[in-house]
Design a protein around this motif. Structure first.
Motif, PDB file in Angstrom:
ATOM      1  N   PRO A 161     -53.680 -67.137  92.988  1.00 42.05           N
ATOM      2  CA  PRO A 161     -54.233 -67.031  91.627  1.00 42.05           C
ATOM      3  C   PRO A 161     -54.601 -68.421  91.077  1.00 42.05           C
ATOM      4  O   PRO A 161     -54.025 -69.429  91.497  1.00 42.05           O
ATOM      5  CB  PRO A 161     -53.088 -66.421  90.821  1.00 42.05           C
ATOM      6  CG  PRO A 161     -51.859 -66.619  91.628  1.00 42.05           C
ATOM      7  CD  PRO A 161     -52.269 -66.738  93.054  1.00 42.05           C
ATOM      8  N   VAL A 162     -55.541 -68.445  90.149  1.00 45.35           N
ATOM      9  CA  VAL A 162     -55.981 -69.703  89.547  1.00 45.35           C
ATOM     10  C   VAL A 162     -54.859 -70.318  88.715  1.00 45.35           C
ATOM     11  O   VAL A 162     -54.636 -71.519  88.746  1.00 45.35           O
ATOM     12  CB  VAL A 162     -57.223 -69.479  88.642  1.00 45.35           C
ATOM     13  CG1 VAL A 162     -57.609 -70.765  87.925  1.00 45.35           C
ATOM     14  CG2 VAL A 162     -58.380 -68.957  89.467  1.00 45.35           C
ATOM     15  N   GLN A 163     -54.173 -69.509  87.959  1.00 45.19           N
ATOM     16  CA  GLN A 163     -53.079 -70.025  87.143  1.00 45.19           C
ATOM     17  C   GLN A 163     -52.093 -68.918  86.835  1.00 45.19           C
ATOM     18  O   GLN A 163     -52.261 -67.788  87.270  1.00 45.19           O
ATOM     19  CB  GLN A 163     -53.611 -70.642  85.856  1.00 45.19           C
ATOM     20  CG  GLN A 163     -54.312 -69.641  84.946  1.00 45.19           C
ATOM     21  CD  GLN A 163     -54.738 -70.301  83.649  1.00 45.19           C
ATOM     22  OE1 GLN A 163     -55.401 -71.312  83.647  1.00 45.19           O
ATOM     23  NE2 GLN A 163     -54.362 -69.710  82.537  1.00 45.19           N
ATOM     24  N   GLY A 164     -51.063 -69.267  86.083  1.00 45.83           N
ATOM     25  CA  GLY A 164     -50.049 -68.284  85.738  1.00 45.83           C
ATOM     26  C   GLY A 164     -48.744 -68.639  86.438  1.00 45.83           C
ATOM     27  O   GLY A 164     -48.670 -69.607  87.184  1.00 45.83           O
ATOM     28  N   ARG A 165     -47.689 -67.862  86.126  1.00 48.18           N
ATOM     29  CA  ARG A 165     -46.383 -68.136  86.709  1.00 48.18           C
ATOM     30  C   ARG A 165     -45.714 -66.832  87.068  1.00 48.18           C
ATOM     31  O   ARG A 165     -46.147 -65.774  86.650  1.00 48.18           O
ATOM     32  CB  ARG A 165     -45.503 -68.853  85.701  1.00 48.18           C
ATOM     33  CG  ARG A 165     -45.673 -70.358  85.708  1.00 48.18           C
ATOM     34  CD  ARG A 165     -44.697 -70.975  84.749  1.00 48.18           C
ATOM     35  NE  ARG A 165     -43.332 -70.835  85.243  1.00 48.18           N
ATOM     36  CZ  ARG A 165     -42.285 -70.597  84.455  1.00 48.18           C
ATOM     37  NH1 ARG A 165     -42.457 -70.430  83.181  1.00 48.18           N
ATOM     38  NH2 ARG A 165     -41.086 -70.497  84.959  1.00 48.18           N
ATOM     39  N   GLY A 166     -44.640 -66.930  87.860  1.00 47.73           N
ATOM     40  CA  GLY A 166     -43.855 -65.732  88.083  1.00 47.73           C
ATOM     41  C   GLY A 166     -43.623 -65.442  89.552  1.00 47.73           C
ATOM     42  O   GLY A 166     -42.518 -65.101  89.944  1.00 47.73           O
ATOM     43  N   THR A 167     -44.644 -65.591  90.391  1.00 47.04           N
ATOM     44  CA  THR A 167     -44.422 -65.315  91.803  1.00 47.04           C
ATOM     45  C   THR A 167     -44.552 -66.600  92.607  1.00 47.04           C
ATOM     46  O   THR A 167     -45.029 -67.615  92.116  1.00 47.04           O
ATOM     47  CB  THR A 167     -45.454 -64.305  92.350  1.00 47.04           C
ATOM     48  OG1 THR A 167     -46.728 -64.965  92.371  1.00 47.04           O
ATOM     49  CG2 THR A 167     -45.535 -63.064  91.486  1.00 47.04           C
ATOM     50  N   LEU A 168     -44.143 -66.515  93.870  1.00 43.28           N
ATOM     51  CA  LEU A 168     -44.243 -67.663  94.764  1.00 43.28           C
ATOM     52  C   LEU A 168     -45.704 -68.094  94.908  1.00 43.28           C
ATOM     53  O   LEU A 168     -46.016 -69.291  94.938  1.00 43.28           O
ATOM     54  CB  LEU A 168     -43.658 -67.276  96.134  1.00 43.28           C
ATOM     55  CG  LEU A 168     -43.332 -68.444  97.059  1.00 43.28           C
ATOM     56  CD1 LEU A 168     -42.341 -69.386  96.390  1.00 43.28           C
ATOM     57  CD2 LEU A 168     -42.772 -67.935  98.382  1.00 43.28           C
ATOM     58  N   ALA A 169     -46.599 -67.116  94.948  1.00 42.95           N
ATOM     59  CA  ALA A 169     -48.022 -67.430  95.120  1.00 42.95           C
ATOM     60  C   ALA A 169     -48.539 -68.310  93.983  1.00 42.95           C
ATOM     61  O   ALA A 169     -49.430 -69.128  94.177  1.00 42.95           O
ATOM     62  CB  ALA A 169     -48.829 -66.133  95.186  1.00 42.95           C
ATOM     63  N   HIS A 170     -47.946 -68.129  92.814  1.00 40.74           N
ATOM     64  CA  HIS A 170     -48.386 -68.931  91.668  1.00 40.74           C
ATOM     65  C   HIS A 170     -47.982 -70.397  91.810  1.00 40.74           C
ATOM     66  O   HIS A 170     -48.627 -71.277  91.271  1.00 40.74           O
ATOM     67  CB  HIS A 170     -47.789 -68.377  90.364  1.00 40.74           C
ATOM     68  CG  HIS A 170     -48.449 -67.127  89.889  1.00 40.74           C
ATOM     69  ND1 HIS A 170     -47.841 -65.900  89.945  1.00 40.74           N
ATOM     70  CD2 HIS A 170     -49.669 -66.908  89.335  1.00 40.74           C
ATOM     71  CE1 HIS A 170     -48.657 -64.981  89.455  1.00 40.74           C
ATOM     72  NE2 HIS A 170     -49.772 -65.562  89.081  1.00 40.74           N
ATOM     73  N   VAL A 171     -46.868 -70.637  92.515  1.00 44.66           N
ATOM     74  CA  VAL A 171     -46.319 -71.998  92.590  1.00 44.66           C
ATOM     75  C   VAL A 171     -47.019 -72.838  93.645  1.00 44.66           C
ATOM     76  O   VAL A 171     -47.088 -74.058  93.545  1.00 44.66           O
ATOM     77  CB  VAL A 171     -44.795 -71.958  92.892  1.00 44.66           C
ATOM     78  CG1 VAL A 171     -44.191 -73.352  92.783  1.00 44.66           C
ATOM     79  CG2 VAL A 171     -44.102 -71.024  91.928  1.00 44.66           C
ATOM     80  N   VAL A 172     -47.560 -72.170  94.682  1.00 50.07           N
ATOM     81  CA  VAL A 172     -48.030 -72.913  95.858  1.00 50.07           C
ATOM     82  C   VAL A 172     -49.035 -74.019  95.517  1.00 50.07           C
ATOM     83  O   VAL A 172     -48.788 -75.194  95.788  1.00 50.07           O
ATOM     84  CB  VAL A 172     -48.630 -71.943  96.910  1.00 50.07           C
ATOM     85  CG1 VAL A 172     -49.206 -72.733  98.080  1.00 50.07           C
ATOM     86  CG2 VAL A 172     -47.557 -70.982  97.393  1.00 50.07           C
ATOM     87  N   LEU A 173     -50.158 -73.645  94.916  1.00 49.63           N
ATOM     88  CA  LEU A 173     -51.199 -74.659  94.664  1.00 49.63           C
ATOM     89  C   LEU A 173     -50.723 -75.794  93.762  1.00 49.63           C
ATOM     90  O   LEU A 173     -50.896 -76.961  94.100  1.00 49.63           O
ATOM     91  CB  LEU A 173     -52.471 -74.009  94.102  1.00 49.63           C
ATOM     92  CG  LEU A 173     -53.297 -73.151  95.064  1.00 49.63           C
ATOM     93  CD1 LEU A 173     -54.594 -72.721  94.396  1.00 49.63           C
ATOM     94  CD2 LEU A 173     -53.590 -73.876  96.358  1.00 49.63           C
ATOM     95  N   PRO A 174     -50.105 -75.479  92.585  1.00 51.81           N
ATOM     96  CA  PRO A 174     -49.658 -76.604  91.762  1.00 51.81           C
ATOM     97  C   PRO A 174     -48.617 -77.475  92.460  1.00 51.81           C
ATOM     98  O   PRO A 174     -48.665 -78.700  92.338  1.00 51.81           O
ATOM     99  CB  PRO A 174     -49.054 -75.935  90.513  1.00 51.81           C
ATOM    100  CG  PRO A 174     -49.180 -74.490  90.677  1.00 51.81           C
ATOM    101  CD  PRO A 174     -49.957 -74.195  91.901  1.00 51.81           C
ATOM    102  N   ALA A 175     -47.705 -76.875  93.237  1.00 59.53           N
ATOM    103  CA  ALA A 175     -46.655 -77.666  93.882  1.00 59.53           C
ATOM    104  C   ALA A 175     -47.242 -78.573  94.957  1.00 59.53           C
ATOM    105  O   ALA A 175     -46.870 -79.737  95.076  1.00 59.53           O
ATOM    106  CB  ALA A 175     -45.591 -76.748  94.472  1.00 59.53           C
ATOM    107  N   VAL A 176     -48.188 -78.035  95.728  1.00 60.06           N
ATOM    108  CA  VAL A 176     -48.827 -78.859  96.758  1.00 60.06           C
ATOM    109  C   VAL A 176     -49.600 -80.001  96.102  1.00 60.06           C
ATOM    110  O   VAL A 176     -49.494 -81.163  96.497  1.00 60.06           O
ATOM    111  CB  VAL A 176     -49.766 -78.005  97.645  1.00 60.06           C
ATOM    112  CG1 VAL A 176     -50.626 -78.887  98.535  1.00 60.06           C
ATOM    113  CG2 VAL A 176     -48.942 -77.033  98.491  1.00 60.06           C
ATOM    114  N   THR A 177     -50.356 -79.665  95.057  1.00 60.90           N
ATOM    115  CA  THR A 177     -51.136 -80.687  94.349  1.00 60.90           C
ATOM    116  C   THR A 177     -50.234 -81.787  93.819  1.00 60.90           C
ATOM    117  O   THR A 177     -50.501 -82.974  93.991  1.00 60.90           O
ATOM    118  CB  THR A 177     -51.886 -80.046  93.164  1.00 60.90           C
ATOM    119  OG1 THR A 177     -52.682 -78.979  93.666  1.00 60.90           O
ATOM    120  CG2 THR A 177     -52.773 -81.056  92.456  1.00 60.90           C
TER     121      THR A 177
END
Lengths: 505, 306
Positions: free
Chosen positions: B163-179
């Protein structure tokens, strides 16, 4: 994921009934408060407009219609207004909207102890008398024609007195109005506000049962939300993205005019901008067409008056065509045949392409021998610097925007050009002063004849225009990306996205 | 152990107090008036004055400071001028998500950075080493903002994986955490490499090898364990930085973090929230430092704190 979404869409076609699917609108910043009286920013006003309603409504075409009010009368001397409300309107907490509630709301907004920024809108009302359950009388010390327009402003929306009393300071987090949507929740961390349709709405209710506002400050991310379908609507499309988004078969970019006028004001008290020839020269030296075309991608309209179309009292009063020759002549007449140096101030990131526009102006001024240096400051510092009293204020030339959000010329002219409104009292940062303009604006405030008011404003604007009080630039357009599965979204000139007439195709 | 913790906390008090005084003064010395910003650009002077009174902004600075300290001692950080809500609530809302993002980012940084650094150090100047060095250099110098936006355009818009943004699932964390983790990964990889190289050249490693131990045991048990101290130090510092300095990543992904809250509050001249957020960040740094010191003792039994 994508395939699944298309399957859902395909399945949804032909149903044509109320959808359980929420409508999602992405704004650039989160709302600050949902207390109508307290809000001063567009994102807050956008959400509030779905929850709480005003007595009168400003239509996108600039006309004003009675809304919560069924009928109204203005006395001969224009000092008494009688309002009659629709019967049977209830707030979301079940309380009735009656004359007492309206009185409570007006008094709350104008109470000095509350220090609400928009209290001045209804300040001319000196006394409110409840006649019966649905009728009330407003008394004014002086006739005040813009009152009708002011009653359309979202900060004058009606909210439940019982809920206000119960919630106290927290009312901004738990708003209760009469609108088509009821407040459900607000996750302030993520900037997500959820509303649902109010089942006892007094007028025709919305088709979509849930509306959600989400926040995405970074414009590329905001556009990505619409591209992936995570949002149906995204505000403030960057001009450079319009072409790409329009090429997407599922997205349309709507271009709607706004009541926000962008200008650069001149300090009328100091050299060299106190010379009308210098001010006119700068107006001739700047190619406004080029700026709107190349920097704003057509998302703007070159100004032909100090206020924008869509505002009551707007009349085109002139143009300063691009004419560097004439600019040089005027500068020579003013004694600047060898050019002059000036500092120009511009915010950065406050208005669409602001600093880029300032740079374009700088280049165009250089061609007629004006050597301009650009100073930019962070917004808070910028406001403070331009807000100083005349004797301490040495800003000569600075960019600002003004939204005539009441839809009435009074709001766009009085605070900016009347002598009584010099900063720090009002918003007249140019220290513009012209007795004739003052008297025209005063008369237009008290006249009850709309045609006469229009004539007075036209005359005042003509003087302001010929005086070149500002470098007149453009009025902004709003670029909004909307997915094709949604129809009926209204992008209002007062910079609010309204979803209560929307439906899924 | 307990007395050590107590001592460390007491030593930290003066620095926290110093931070409070400096921030209190700096935010007020900056030009710009919270009342003007609150009232909006279309407000009258009278309205602005009323708002000033309402938030006690008319008091002289030393009186304001006195009030602030008095409330602070009682555990009250005041109310935000922008949202009118208690500052404590604001911080409580943003802190968990900050912790979540920073932890995910540091985890990624350690899981990738440490092995990459070890591989580099085992074969200095080999193709693998040069590759790691080059990638680390790019990682450190890459603008976070740009990387985040590209990640969104590719992984969310093009591929539709996250997803582009948002919180709650693991999928939400991946891009911001990698960045967010890219530059830390690079820093940890470089640190691991130099620390490992130093240890690998020492006598006890030669002894271990001459005893006929397998290379893997030598590397992991003898070399890496001794090389861990500087890595943990850098990791701790990075973690602190990630907590407060993730403004750009938080903006791109609309992640509700303390960093963005702080920047937004500075722009709005929301004095109470600025003070509260800086206080929280300083305390976090101090806590992280203490935790790092405790980790030393775990890694190296010779280090004792009693």
């Amino acid at each position: 994921m994508k395939t699944l979404r298309y399957l859902c869409l395909a399945a949804g076609l032909g149903l044509g009934t109320a959808w359980a699917q929420p409508l999602i609108i992405a704004q650039g910043t989160d709302a600050v408060t949902l207390d109508a009286n307290d809000a001063t920013d567009s994102p807050s006003a956008t959400v509030i407009s779905h929850i709480s309603e005003t007595l009168f409504k400003l239509e996108p075409d600039g006309s004003i219609v009675p809304w919560l009010v069924e009928s109204y009368e203005v006395s001969e001397d224009a000092r008494t207004w009688t309002l009659t409300l629709h019967d049977g309107i209830t707030f979301h907490d079940g309380e009735p909207l009656d004359a007492e509630a309206v009185k409570y709301n007006i008094e709350r907004l104008t109470d000095p102890d509350n220090a609400f920024a928009f209290a001045f809108l209804l300040a001319p009302i000196s006394e409110i008398t409840v006649i019966d359950e649905l009728t009330l009388e407003l008394s004014l010390d002086e006739p005040f024609a813009p009152l009708l327009a002011h009653f359309t402003h979202s900060s004058t929306a009606m909210q439940s007195p019982a809920a206000i009393e119960a919630a106290g300071e927290d009312f901004g987090d738990n708003p209760v109005g009469t609108g088509p949507y009821r407040f459900v929740s607000w996750d302030r961390g993520e900037g997500v506000i959820t509303l649902e349709a109010y089942e006892d709405y007094w007028n025709e209710g919305p088709e979509i049962t849930e509306v959600r506002f989400i926040t995405a400050a970074e414009s590329t991310s905001r556009m990505a939300l619409v591209e992936t379908g995570e949002a149906h609507v995204a505000v403030r499309v960057p001009p450079q993205d319009v072409e790409r988004l329009d090429a997407n078969p599922n997205i349309t970019v709507e271009n709607t005019s706004s009541v926000r006028t962008i200008y650069m004001y001149f300090n009328a008290l100091r050299e060299p901008t106190n010379d009308v020839r210098v001010r006119q020269a700068i107006n001739y030296a700047v190619d406004k067409e080029e700026i709107t075309e190349f920097l704003l991608g057509g998302a703007a309209r070159v100004s032909d008056a100090p206020i924008s179309p869509g505002v009551f009292g707007y009349t085109p009063v002139g143009e300063y065509e691009y004419n560097p020759e004439r600019a040089r002549e005027l500068l020579a007449e003013a004694g600047f045949e060898n050019g002059l140096d000036i500092t120009m101030y511009s915010p950065s990131g406050r208005y669409l392409q602001d600093i880029q526009i300032a740079e374009a102006i700088q280049n165009q001024l250089a061609e007629v021998g004006i050597n301009a240096t650009i100073e930019t400051l962070e917004w808070a510092a910028y406001l403070e610097l331009t807000n100083r009293p005349p004797e301490e204020n040495d800003v000569l030339f600075a960019m600002l925007g003004w939204g005539t959000v009441t839809g009435d010329a009074d709001y766009g002219l009085y605070a900016l050009f009347h002598t009584d409104q010099w900063v720090p009292t009002g918003s007249n940062r140019a220290f513009y002063s012209n007795e004739e303009v003052d008297s025209l604006l005063d008369r237009a405030r008290t006249s009850t004849d709309p045609a006469e008011r229009e004539a007075l404003y036209a005359e005042a604007m003509q003087i302001i225009w010929d005086d070149a009080a500002w470098l007149f630039l453009h009025s902004e357009s709003q670029l909004t990306a909307i997915r094709d599965e949604v129809e009926g979204i209204i992008v209002h000139p007062t910079e609010r996205v309204l979803a209560y007439n929307a439906r899924f195709r | 152990m307990l007395s050590y913790l107590l001592r460390r906390s007491l030593i930290a008090l003066p620095s926290i107090l110093g931070v409070i005084v400096i921030v209190f003064a700096m935010v007020r010395l900056a030009p710009g008036d919270p009342a003007v910003l609150l009232a909006g650009e279309f407000a009258s002077a009278e309205t602005v004055e009323r708002i000033r009174e309402r938030f006690g902004l008319n008091e002289p600075p030393h009186v304001q400071f006195g009030i602030f300290m008095r409330d602070l001692v009682q555990g009250d950080l005041g109310n935000s001028t922008r949202t009118r809500r208690p500052v404590i609530d604001e911080l409580a809302r943003y802190f968990p998500s900050t912790l979540e993002l920073a932890s995910a980012a540091i985890l990624i940084a350690l899981l990738i950075g440490v092995p990459a650094g070890v591989i580099s150090a085992l074969r200095p100047n080999s193709v693998a080493d040069v590759t790691v060095t080059l990638i680390a250099l790019i990682g450190v110098s890459m603008p976070v903002f740009w990387f985040g936006l590209l990640a969104i355009l590719y992984f969310s818009v093009q591929l539709g994986w996250f997803p582009v943004q948002g919180r709650g699932t693991l999928a939400h964390v991946v891009l911001p955490a990698v960045t967010l983790g890219v530059s830390s990964t690079a820093i940890i990889a470089r640190m691991t490499r130099s620390s490992m190289l130093e240890i690998l050249s020492q006598d006890f490693i030669r002894t271990a090898r001459s005893k006929g131990l397998r290379e893997r045991v030598v590397t992991n048990k003898h070399a890496l364990r001794n090389a861990l101290i500087p890595i943990v130090t850098v990791g701790g510092l990075e973690f602190g930085t990630l907590m407060a300095g993730a403004v750009l990543t938080e903006t791109v992904f609309n992640w509700p973090g303390i960093g963005r809250l702080l920047v937004d509050s500075i722009l709005a001249r929301d004095y109470p929230v600025v003070q509260g957020a800086v206080l929280l960040i300083s305390v976090s740094f101090i806590v992280i430092n203490i935790l790092v010191d405790l980790l030393y003792a775990l890694i190296d039994p010779r280090i004792r704190y009693d």
